[in-house]
Design an enzyme around this catalytic site. Structure first.
Site, PDB file in Angstrom:
ATOM      1  N   CYS A 122       8.875  -6.189  -9.472  1.00  0.00           N
ATOM      2  CA  CYS A 122       8.132  -5.834 -10.575  1.00  0.00           C
ATOM      3  C   CYS A 122       6.883  -6.751 -11.085  1.00  0.00           C
ATOM      4  O   CYS A 122       7.012  -7.985 -10.806  1.00  0.00           O
ATOM      5  CB  CYS A 122       9.243  -5.969 -11.919  1.00  0.00           C
ATOM      6  SG  CYS A 122      10.384  -5.013 -11.143  1.00  0.00           S
TER       7      CYS A 122
ATOM      8  N   ASN B 159      11.024  -8.177 -15.945  1.00  0.00           N
ATOM      9  CA  ASN B 159      11.312  -8.364 -14.516  1.00  0.00           C
ATOM     10  C   ASN B 159      12.607  -9.251 -14.456  1.00  0.00           C
ATOM     11  O   ASN B 159      12.948 -10.140 -15.462  1.00  0.00           O
ATOM     12  CB  ASN B 159      10.335  -9.386 -13.910  1.00  0.00           C
ATOM     13  CG  ASN B 159       8.914  -8.559 -13.965  1.00  0.00           C
ATOM     14  OD1 ASN B 159       8.732  -7.403 -14.057  1.00  0.00           O
ATOM     15  ND2 ASN B 159       8.224  -9.396 -13.295  1.00  0.00           N
TER      16      ASN B 159
ATOM     17  N   GLU C 167       9.679 -14.866  14.179  1.00  0.00           N
ATOM     18  CA  GLU C 167       8.565 -14.555  13.258  1.00  0.00           C
ATOM     19  C   GLU C 167       7.913 -13.226  13.664  1.00  0.00           C
ATOM     20  O   GLU C 167       7.812 -12.396  12.949  1.00  0.00           O
ATOM     21  CB  GLU C 167       7.614 -15.461  12.960  1.00  0.00           C
ATOM     22  CG  GLU C 167       6.335 -15.377  12.212  1.00  0.00           C
ATOM     23  CD  GLU C 167       6.769 -14.936  10.756  1.00  0.00           C
ATOM     24  OE1 GLU C 167       7.918 -15.076  10.198  1.00  0.00           O
ATOM     25  OE2 GLU C 167       5.816 -14.607  10.055  1.00  0.00           O
TER      26      GLU C 167
ATOM     27  N   GLU D 223       8.904  -5.517   9.506  1.00  0.00           N
ATOM     28  CA  GLU D 223       8.422  -5.360   8.060  1.00  0.00           C
ATOM     29  C   GLU D 223       7.428  -4.236   8.019  1.00  0.00           C
ATOM     30  O   GLU D 223       7.449  -3.393   7.138  1.00  0.00           O
ATOM     31  CB  GLU D 223       7.693  -6.673   7.716  1.00  0.00           C
ATOM     32  CG  GLU D 223       8.851  -7.581   7.352  1.00  0.00           C
ATOM     33  CD  GLU D 223       7.935  -8.799   6.865  1.00  0.00           C
ATOM     34  OE1 GLU D 223       7.890  -9.183   5.678  1.00  0.00           O
ATOM     35  OE2 GLU D 223       7.170  -9.360   7.750  1.00  0.00           O
TER      36      GLU D 223
ATOM     37  N   LYS E 137       6.505  -8.699  -2.482  1.00  0.00           N
ATOM     38  CA  LYS E 137       5.740  -9.844  -2.085  1.00  0.00           C
ATOM     39  C   LYS E 137       6.511 -11.225  -2.465  1.00  0.00           C
ATOM     40  O   LYS E 137       6.871 -11.999  -1.571  1.00  0.00           O
ATOM     41  CB  LYS E 137       4.451  -9.876  -2.782  1.00  0.00           C
ATOM     42  CG  LYS E 137       3.345 -11.469  -2.294  1.00  0.00           C
ATOM     43  CD  LYS E 137       3.584 -11.398  -0.645  1.00  0.00           C
ATOM     44  CE  LYS E 137       2.824 -12.412  -0.195  1.00  0.00           C
ATOM     45  NZ  LYS E 137       2.865 -12.920   1.204  1.00  0.00           N
TER      46      LYS E 137
END
Ligand code: F6R
Length: 612
Positions: free
Chosen positions: A2, A100, A485, A492, A607
Site C-alpha cells: 500500500c 498501511n 538470484e 518474479e 516493492k
C-alpha cells in the site's frame, strides 16, 4: 504494498495526491482512493484498478480542496474492490483515514464497536480504526484530536502508517506510525506526507521521518510531532539527495530495464571514494566506530530477505575467504522467530534495499534485544532500518523503482566485497592480494557496461526460454547465489517456475526433472572449480537437457558442450557474481516481455514488503 499520500497547503490537493499515487504505483496495488476536504464536506472517491482510473473520476469534478489524503491498496483483508479500497470513514463521514499495515485485533474491536452501534461498510481491518476513533471522541474530555488518536491507537495491536483528516479540524492533517513508514515532506507553507519518499520528491527534498509510536499534527504553517508518551519532540529534517529525474523512466520502457542499464553508474557510485590502492583496502566511514568490534568478532550473522538474502550469501563466501571470520546467513523471517543464538562479540549485519522490510526490521530488533551490535547495508537513506541499526554502509545505488531488484543487488554485493576486503586487510589478507582486488573492483563498472552492450544474444535466447514453463539455474561457489538470484528474477516477472541449485546438488534430486522441456542455465565462468562445472553440464546433456551457459569469452570446453552460450568478460572469482548476474537480469526481463508480462508491476508482488 500500500501507498499513502497526503497534502496540506495552498495548492489544489487533487493533482498533488494523484501525482503522489502515480509515483507509488511501482510498489504494487490493486485499488486506489482519495479523500479531500471540499468546503465543509469530506468527499471520498475510490475505485478498483489503476490510479489513472481514479484520476479520470476525480478530475471531472474540479475539486478546489487543498487538504486531502490518498491511497493505493494492496489487499490483505477483503478482496480488491472499491468498497474495501481506502480511504475509510466513520459512521458520520467526518473522520476519514488511509492505512498501511495490519490491525491484528480488528475482529475483537469490530465486535465491540458493532455492539456500540457502529455500522461497517467494508471487510477491511482498517475500517475499525475510523469507528474506534469516532467512539473515543464521544468520551474524550480533551478537545485535542491527537489525544483521541493516542487513546485509540493504544487499543490497537498490529502495525500502521496512517494519514487522517477530520472535518472538525479543517486546517490539520494527522499522521501516525507504528511499524509502517510514514514521512513528512516539508515545503514552503505546504506539507506532503507519504509512505515513500518518491511521492514527495517533486515538491521537496526536506524530509522528516516519524518513528514508531509518534503522531504528528500538520498545519499549513508548521507541524508538531508527539512521541509515544504524548510529549512534543524536535525532529531532524533530513536532506535527500535523490531527484525527480532519478525516479523517472527517462526513455526506457520499464524501470527495471532502466535500472539494469544504470548499473555501470550505480556501481561507480557504490565504490566512489571508498577504495585505497596503496593500502590494498577499502574505507567505509559508516563502520569506523565499530572497526575493532568487527575485527575481533568471533562470528558475523547476516540476515535479509529475497534478493538481499542472495547478496548476503555471497557476503558469507567473501568474508570467510578474505577475513577468515565465520559467517552465518539467515532469512530474516526465520531469524526473528526462532530464538537465534547471539554470543558475546557477534556482529549482525542486516541488508535491505528499501530499509523498510518488516521481516528484516523484526530481525534487526531481535538481534538488538539479544545485545548484538547491528550494522546495516541499505540503499534508502534515512529509512527505518538505516535509522535503527547502530551504524552501516549505504550502497548509493540511487532509487530502485522496479519491483524486481537489480541494481541494488549488484551494489549490495559490491559493499560486501569492500567490507570483506577491509576486514581481510586488518587480518591476514596480504597487501598484494588486496591491491589486486582493488584493481579488479575498479574494472567492474566497465565490465558491466560491456555485458549490457551485448544484449542481442540474450534477446534471442529469451524467445526460446519464453516457451517453457520451468527452468533450472545452476552455479557453484560464488555463483551458487547468482543461480538463486537468476531463478528468482525469472519467476518474479515472467511467472515461469525456476529453481536455483548448487550445480553439484543437482544429482541429489533435481536431475530427475531434466528432459528436453527443462532448460538449464549454467553459470560456468572460469574459476578453481571450473572442471567440476564441466562435469555438471555433461550430466545435463547426457539426459537430453538443453543447456544455456554463461561463459567467459575465451572458453572452449563449455561452449562446445552447451546448446547456447552468453559471453561475459573475465574478472577475479570473488567478483564474478556482479558480472554474471547481469545477463540473468536481462534474460528475465526479455522473457517477461516476450510473454507480455507487466515487468514493473508483477502480479502479487510489492516493492517493499512492510507487512509480515
Ligand atoms: C526480488 C526483490 C525482493 C526483495 C526483498 C527484500 O527482486 O526485490 O526479494 O529483495 O523483498 O527487500 P529489501 O531489500 O528492500 O529489504
Amino acid at each position: 504494498m500500500c501507498g499513502i499520500v497526503g497534502y496540506i497547503g495552498n495548492r489544489l490537493a487533487v493533482p498533488v495526491l494523484i501525482d503522489g499515487l502515480k509515483r507509488l504505483e511501482y510498489r504494487g496495488y490493486d485499488s486506489a482512493g482519495i479523500a479531500i476536504l471540499e468546503g465543509d464536506k469530506i468527499e471520498v472517491i475510490k475505485t478498483k484498478g489503476k490510479v489513472s482510473d481514479l484520476a479520470n473520476m476525480v478530475e471531472k469534478k474540479k475539486f478546489m480542496a487543498n487538504l486531502g489524503i490518498a491511497h493505493t491498496r494492496w489487499a490483505t483483508h477483503g478482496e480488491p474492490n472499491s468498497i474495501n479500497a481506502h480511504p475509510h470513514s466513520d459512521c458520520s463521514g467526518d473522520i476519514v483515514l488511509v492505512h498501511n499495515g495490519i490491525i491484528e485485533n480488528y475482529l475483537s474491536l469490530k465486535k465491540y464497536l458493532e455492539e456500540k452501534g457502529h455500522t461497517f461498510k467494508s471487510d477491511t481491518d482498517t475500517e475499525v480504526l475510523t469507528h474506534l476513533i469516532e467512539e473515543n471522541m464521544k468520551d474524550c474530555k480533551s478537545d485535542s484530536f491527537t489525544d483521541v488518536l493516542f487513546q485509540s491507537l493504544a487499543e490497537v495491536q498490529g502495525t500502521y502508517g496512517l494519514a487522517i483528516i477530520n472535518k472538525n479540524y479543517p486546517d490539520s492533517l494527522f499522521i501516525a506510525r507504528k511499524g509502517s513508514p510514514i514521512l513528512i515532506g516539508k515545503g514552503k507553507d505546504e506539507y506532503i506526507v507519504a509512505s515513500d519518499v518518491a511521492a514527495v520528491l517533486r515538491y521537496t527534498r526536506e524530509i522528516i521521518y516519524l518513528e514508531d509510536g509518534e503522531i504528528a499534527e500538520i498545519n499549513r504553517d508548521g507541524y508538531h510531532v508527539l512521541n509515544s508518551v504524548n510529549d512534543e519532540v524536535q525532529k531532524k529534517v533530513q536532506q535527500i539527495s535523490w531527484n525527480l529525474e532519478m525516479i523517472e523512466k527517462n526513455g526506457y520502457d520499464h524501470f527495471m530495464l532502466k535500472e539494469i542499464h544504470e548499473q555501470k553508474n550505480s556501481l561507480e557510485n557504490t565504490i566512489r571514494g571508498r577504495l585505497n590502492y596503496e593500502e590494498g583496502t577499502a574505507r567505509l566511514d559508516g563502520l569506523i566506530d565499530y572497526i575493532d568490534d568487527l575485527k575481533n568478532a568471533p562470528r558475523i550473522v547476516i540476515t535479509a530477505c529475497g534478493t538481499s538474502w542472495h547478496a548476503a550469501l555471497i557476503g558469507e563466501y567473501l568474508i570467510e575467504e578474505f577475513a577468515g571470520i565465520p559467517v552465518e546467513v539467515e532469512y530474516a523471517s526465520e531469524f526473528r522467530y526462532r530464538s537465534p543464538i547471539i554470543n558475546e562479540g557477534d556482529i549482525v549485519f542486516v541488508i535491505s534495499q528499501s530499509g523498510e522490510t518488516a521481516d528484516t526490521l523484526g530481525a534487526l530488533r531481535e538481534a538488538k534485544r539479544k545485545g548484538a551490535i547491528v550494522l546495516g547495508i541499505c540503499n534508502v537513506v534515512g529509512s527505518t532500518i538505516a535509522r535503527e541499526t547502530d551504524a552501516g554502509v549505504y550502497i548509493h545505488a540511487g532509487p530502485e523503482i522496479g519491483v524486481a531488484s537489480t541494481k541494488a543487488f549488484t551494489s549490495q554485493v559490491m559493499v560486501l566485497i569492500m567490507i570483506a576486503l577491509m576486514l581481510g586487510r586488518m587480518k591476514n589478507l596480504p597487501l598484494e592480494r588486496g591491491r589486486n582486488i582493488v584493481n579488479a573492483l575498479r574494472e567492474i563498472p566497465k565490465l558491466v557496461e560491456d555485458v549490457l552492450k551485448n544484449d542481442r544474444k540474450i534477446k534471442e535466447l529469451a524467445k526460446i526460454l519464453s516457451n517453457h514453463n520451468n527452468a533450472l539455474y545452476l552455479g557453484r561457489g560464488y555463483n551458487f547465489p547468482v543461480a538463486l538470484e537468476g531463478a528468482l528474477k525469472l519467476k518474479e516477472i515472467s511467472y515461469i517456475h525456476a529453481e536455483g541449485y548448487p550445480a553439484a546438488e543437482m544429482k541429489h534430486g533435481p536431475i530427475a526433472l531434466i528432459d528436453e522441456h527443462m532448460p538449464t542455465i549454467v553459470i560456468a565462468t572460469k574459476d578453481a572449480i571450473y572442471e567440476k562445472i564441466v562435469s555438471n553440464v555433461q550430466e545435463v546433456k547426457a539426459r537430453g537437457g538443453t543447456v544455456i551457459s554463461i561463459i567467459n569469452r575465451e572458453d572452449t570446453k563449455i561452449r562446445e558442450l552447451s546448446d547456447e552460450v552468453i559471453e561475459v568478460p573475465h574478472t577475479i572469482t570473488p567478483l564474478t557474481p556482479i558480472v554474471n548476474v547481469i545477463p540473468l537480469q536481462l534474460l528475465a526481463y526479455y522473457v517477461a516481455i516476450e510473454r507480455g508480462c507487466n515487468v514493473d508491476q508483477p502480479r502479487n508482488l510489492a516493492k517493499s514488503v512492510t507487512v509480515e
